[in-house]
Design an enzyme around this catalytic site. Structure first.
Site, mmCIF file in Angstrom:
data_model
loop_
_atom_site.group_PDB
_atom_site.id
_atom_site.type_symbol
_atom_site.label_atom_id
_atom_site.label_comp_id
_atom_site.label_asym_id
_atom_site.label_seq_id
_atom_site.Cartn_x
_atom_site.Cartn_y
_atom_site.Cartn_z
ATOM 1 N N SER A 151 0.698 7.747 5.210
ATOM 2 C CA SER A 151 -0.592 8.037 5.840
ATOM 3 C C SER A 151 -1.608 8.547 4.823
ATOM 4 O O SER A 151 -2.804 8.278 4.934
ATOM 5 C CB SER A 151 -0.405 9.081 6.957
ATOM 6 O OG SER A 151 0.439 8.583 7.973
ATOM 7 N N GLU B 252 0.947 0.132 9.925
ATOM 8 C CA GLU B 252 -0.523 -0.008 9.839
ATOM 9 C C GLU B 252 -1.236 1.224 10.391
ATOM 10 O O GLU B 252 -2.264 1.132 11.049
ATOM 11 C CB GLU B 252 -0.992 -1.294 10.521
ATOM 12 C CG GLU B 252 -0.428 -2.518 9.822
ATOM 13 C CD GLU B 252 -1.354 -3.708 9.857
ATOM 14 O OE1 GLU B 252 -2.581 -3.524 9.970
ATOM 15 O OE2 GLU B 252 -0.842 -4.829 9.756
ATOM 16 N N LEU C 174 0.821 -1.204 0.000
ATOM 17 C CA LEU C 174 0.000 0.000 0.000
ATOM 18 C C LEU C 174 0.858 1.259 0.000
ATOM 19 O O LEU C 174 0.683 2.146 -0.821
ATOM 20 C CB LEU C 174 -0.940 -0.007 1.210
ATOM 21 C CG LEU C 174 -1.898 1.169 1.354
ATOM 22 C CD1 LEU C 174 -2.884 1.199 0.181
ATOM 23 C CD2 LEU C 174 -2.666 1.078 2.681
ATOM 24 N N ILE D 271 7.675 -2.502 2.459
ATOM 25 C CA ILE D 271 6.825 -3.681 2.339
ATOM 26 C C ILE D 271 7.403 -4.833 3.152
ATOM 27 O O ILE D 271 8.461 -5.385 2.826
ATOM 28 C CB ILE D 271 6.663 -4.090 0.864
ATOM 29 C CG1 ILE D 271 6.136 -2.898 0.047
ATOM 30 C CG2 ILE D 271 5.725 -5.287 0.759
ATOM 31 C CD1 ILE D 271 4.858 -2.273 0.581
#
Length: 378
Positions: free
Chosen positions: A129, A362, A122, A154
């Site tokens: 963020s 996360e 992502l 990653i």
């Protein structure tokens, strides 16, 4: 919340595995930075990679509280090993909840059996963020999409076989133009140099490079434009596993500190008898138990299907509080061991270094506080 007898028995079984097979390798894994294949083999022998995958695809179909217990018990002795299982959930959650039946049948059994591992792609260099700022592109070309760009930070890069990659299919649409894909390593992924990290050294982290990678159109997860929603839906659930990881690191620090103060003597008696140190331990235990309660509650909300729409805030609270607690508790653990705590001869400094990333990945804890505040003000 009160655990079921089955969950308590599962905790005992994972703890035995962690203490017997994982803990003896933890210092070596940290020192060398090598992926602990022996640990992964031990997890497979207990069928832990299958824990959160539905039974229809070769998994155990365990609830999220049980999955949190697993991550917690592994983190209690080795953060890097616990991250293997947290990544399992991060990569499979989008597939379980959003992918076609064909994709589920193709990829989930491979992860459940331990044949394959998964990663979640992502973040980018300038889009951590702010997910909507990503620049990776996916352009439709007949029966394929061609992906270009790169993903940063990653976890599991180079080791994983299956990558859930987010890229923009419609750059003009902002967050609504993001889509998600399953990309196999052999489809042409390349990797940057491994990061030399502060902690979690046994889990490789690297840039994933998408240089005209051709992916079958059937590997689109959900529909075009649903990627941002898929990403947020996933993180709402998987950051609850990071909370469990943080709880495990904090508990590991308490265990080590308690054992040390009982046997270390000063001024003619064990230092465990000094009230000042007892109060430190009491505070460490209180914070950790509060973090554990928040973590189990957030995971229970997932299991209940989030009927009241409170998961985003509850997960953010659990992740932020548990990771802040892990950093505070591991720091105090180092202090309780004095000079020994500052050396690699004891695991406290490793717990402290591993704990730091739980405040960052996360979703940083600053972002978690934004999520919590918005839930109060909406």
């Amino acid at each position: 919340m009160t655990l079921t007898e089955e969950q308590k028995a599962f905790r005992t079984a994972v703890r035995h595995l962690a203490e017997d097979k994982i803990a003896p390798n933890a210092a070596h894994v940290d020192a060398t930075g090598e992926f602990p294949w022996d640990n992964f083999k031990a997890l497979n022998e207990m069928e832990l990679p299958a824990l959160g995958i539905p039974e229809a695809y070769g998994g155990s179909g365990a609830d999220h509280v049980t999955q949190a217990i697993m991550v917690e018990e592994l983190a209690r002795v080795c953060g890097s090993t616990s991250l293997m299982m947290a990544l399992n959930g991060l990569s499979t959650t989008p597939i379980i909840n959003w992918a076609s039946e064909e994709l589920k049948a193709k990829y989930l059994p491979r992860i459940a059996s331990g044949e394959a591992q998964g990663s979640y792609c992502l973040s980018e260099a300038d889009a951590g963020s702010d997910v909507a700022a990503m620049k990776a592109r996916a352009v439709r070309d007949g029966d394929s999409y061609v992906l270009s760009g790169s993903k940063y930070w990653i976890s599991g890069a180079t080791i994983s076989d299956i990558y859930v990659v987010f890229a923009k299919t419609d750059p003009a649409a902002g967050a609504r133009g993001v889509s998600a894909f399953i990309v196999e390593r052999d489809m042409g992924l390349r990797f940057g140099a491994l990061e030399d990290k502060m902690g979690m050294k046994g889990s490789p982290t690297a840039e994933v490079i998408l240089d005209g990678v051709r992916v079958p159109a059937a590997n689109l997860i959900g529909e075009e434009g649903q990627g941002f929603r898929i990403a947020m839906h996933t993180l709402d659930r998987t950051r609850c596993a990071i909370a469990a990881q943080a709880v495990g690191l904090a508990q590991g620090a308490i265990d080590q500190a308690v054992a040390y103060v009982k046997q270390r003597e000063a001024f003619g008696k064990p230092i465990a008898e000094f009230q000042g140190l007892q109060f430190m331990l009491a505070d460490m235990a209180m914070k950790t138990e509060a973090a554990r309660t928040l973590t189990y509650r957030a995971n229970a909300i997932i299991d209940e299907g989030d009927p009241d729409g409170e998961l985003s805030a509850a997960g953010a609270m659990a992740k932020a509080f548990a990771s802040d607690t892990a950093m505070a508790v591991t720091t105090d653990g180092v202090q309780l061991l004095g000079g020994y705590g500052y050396t690699k001869g004891f695991p406290l400094e490793r717990f402290m270094r591993d704990a730091k990333i739980t405040q960052i990945y996360e979703g940083t804890n600053q972002i978690q506080r934004v999520v919590i505040a918005r839930s109060l003000l909406r």
